[in-house]
Design an enzyme around this catalytic site. Sequence first.
Site, PDB file in Angstrom:
ATOM      1  CG  HIS A   1      59.698 -40.387  24.808  1.00 11.02           C
ATOM      2  ND1 HIS A   1      60.318 -38.918  24.779  1.00 11.02           N
ATOM      3  CD2 HIS A   1      58.741 -40.261  25.651  1.00 11.02           C
ATOM      4  CE1 HIS A   1      59.688 -38.328  25.696  1.00 11.02           C
ATOM      5  NE2 HIS A   1      58.492 -39.067  26.128  1.00 11.02           N
TER       6      HIS A   1
ATOM      7  CG  PHE B   1      53.936 -49.337  26.870  1.00 12.04           C
ATOM      8  CD1 PHE B   1      53.607 -48.702  25.968  1.00 12.04           C
ATOM      9  CD2 PHE B   1      54.872 -50.496  26.843  1.00 12.04           C
ATOM     10  CE1 PHE B   1      54.096 -48.899  24.578  1.00 12.04           C
ATOM     11  CE2 PHE B   1      55.322 -50.739  25.524  1.00 12.04           C
ATOM     12  CZ  PHE B   1      54.747 -49.842  24.332  1.00 12.04           C
ATOM     13  NE  ARG B   2      49.498 -42.908  29.006  1.00 12.60           N
ATOM     14  CZ  ARG B   2      50.034 -41.552  29.041  1.00 12.60           C
ATOM     15  NH1 ARG B   2      50.865 -41.293  29.921  1.00 12.60           N
ATOM     16  NH2 ARG B   2      49.615 -40.547  28.362  1.00 12.60           N
TER      17      ARG B   2
ATOM     18  CG  ASN C   1      55.243 -39.405  32.893  1.00 13.37           C
ATOM     19  OD1 ASN C   1      55.687 -40.320  32.093  1.00 13.37           O
ATOM     20  ND2 ASN C   1      54.329 -38.517  32.305  1.00 13.37           N
TER      21      ASN C   1
ATOM     22  CD  GLU D   1      59.079 -37.285  28.755  1.00 14.41           C
ATOM     23  OE1 GLU D   1      59.272 -35.705  28.156  1.00 14.41           O
ATOM     24  OE2 GLU D   1      58.634 -37.845  28.407  1.00 14.41           O
TER      25      GLU D   1
ATOM     26  CG  HIS E   1      59.360 -34.372  23.531  1.00 15.67           C
ATOM     27  ND1 HIS E   1      59.632 -33.379  23.930  1.00 15.67           N
ATOM     28  CD2 HIS E   1      58.731 -35.112  24.629  1.00 15.67           C
ATOM     29  CE1 HIS E   1      59.541 -33.328  25.635  1.00 15.67           C
ATOM     30  NE2 HIS E   1      58.701 -34.511  25.487  1.00 15.67           N
TER      31      HIS E   1
ATOM     32  CG  ASP F   1      56.051 -37.994  24.202  1.00 15.40           C
ATOM     33  OD1 ASP F   1      55.603 -38.601  25.225  1.00 15.40           O
ATOM     34  OD2 ASP F   1      55.707 -36.817  24.645  1.00 15.40           O
TER      35      ASP F   1
ATOM     36  CG  HIS G   1      45.709 -39.122  27.059  1.00 18.98           C
ATOM     37  ND1 HIS G   1      46.030 -39.410  28.410  1.00 18.98           N
ATOM     38  CD2 HIS G   1      46.678 -38.564  26.572  1.00 18.98           C
ATOM     39  CE1 HIS G   1      47.020 -38.706  28.809  1.00 18.98           C
ATOM     40  NE2 HIS G   1      47.695 -38.302  27.646  1.00 18.98           N
TER      41      HIS G   1
END
Length: 433
Positions: free
Chosen positions: A54, A57-58, A88, A138, A231, A299, A303
Amino acid sequence: MLITGAELPDGRVRDVRTDEGRIAEIEGSLHSLPDEETVDADGLTLLPGAIDAHVHFRQPGHGHKETWATGSRSAAAGGVTTVVDQPNTSPPTVDGDAFDEKAEFADNAAVNYGINGGVNHEWAPESLLARPVFALGEVFLADSTGEMGIDEDLFEDALAAAADAGIPVTVHAEDADLFDESVYGADAGGVGREADADLWSQYRTAEAEIAAVEAACEGARGAGVEIHVAHTSTPEAADHAADAGMTTEVTPHHLLLSREDLDELGTFGRMNPPLRSEARREELYERVADGTVDLIATDHAPHTTAEKEAGLWDAPSGVPGVETMLPLLLAEVRAAGLTLERVRDLVAANPAERFGLPEKGRVEVGYDADLTLVDLDDAEPIRADSLHTKCDWTPFEGREAVFPELTIVDGEIVYDGRAGDRFTVGLGRNVRE
């Protein structure tokens, strides 16, 4: 490659030979072959490489937070040899074209990887599932990421599609109807580390997670499939999933941090699901230790500092963790909270079994040579400025950890801490291909 004098998780000291990416021999003593690379592991413990099921890596879309290159180097430096990236991103990984775009970024990876397919109201399962998708998920059963939240009918469709494709489903289980709206928007008394981040824990209630896990497990049983609950932050949810025959993961932050840490963390401690009470954390730790919880995954959700320093209700949710997961768990071994064998199962053997990676997760002949060497006597405090993620902060600043000295993927050294943090990138491969 010949690794000499390594202690295995069961306490045996052995030489280990790798060949063509696999573990070829494990013996008490092996002679080196001509031109064979040799690694002296005297005094070190050899573990199977961790599988972090999970991570975020953006890329594509948010490379200012993390990239596949930086995230995978951070993974390698933390003893993680396989990562599973979540959908996402921007665009979200909900169709074949988006999968292909993400796969191009993953070519830069230093470790092996899987790419999860996403589910939203615009997903295209025909093209998406024609790609080598690791799992669906997820799958968000809440408003956690806005456009990725789904309803009950779409969840049923996703379960059916995954069953037909023969891939697992991972769910993010929170029931937004049980969030405490009376708390939302309350004055948090500041920003950044000065904010009262406990309001986030009050808002996204434990009951919201527990109810969503119950509903998700019931829906999965009705469809005749198994789900994996991401999670898990409450012992009640972990118990219910186990009783229903489903699997669960716990993050290092839910395992080791609680609402009592929020005075120091402020908005840097905002994540979904949020931190729980110290009593619940202790009970969740017990579930991890006794086998109720199946695996640990991070997870990893980096940021920037500037983003996290926004007001509580504006700051993004999530914390980094891919590099500190195994080191923190090894510190728990030193403190006698967990056994070394249990850590091996939580981060390697169990995720390999759960997600259908039968050649990973163990130091045994015939298994993939995904390995990491650690010195259990060499603990040090975690410092954000020493980590390799693009994220310049960590919720675990100052905590004791045991970092790897060497990480090997498919028989190749991808991280060498003994040679000044030397990395080899671009060797990672999609484990579903």
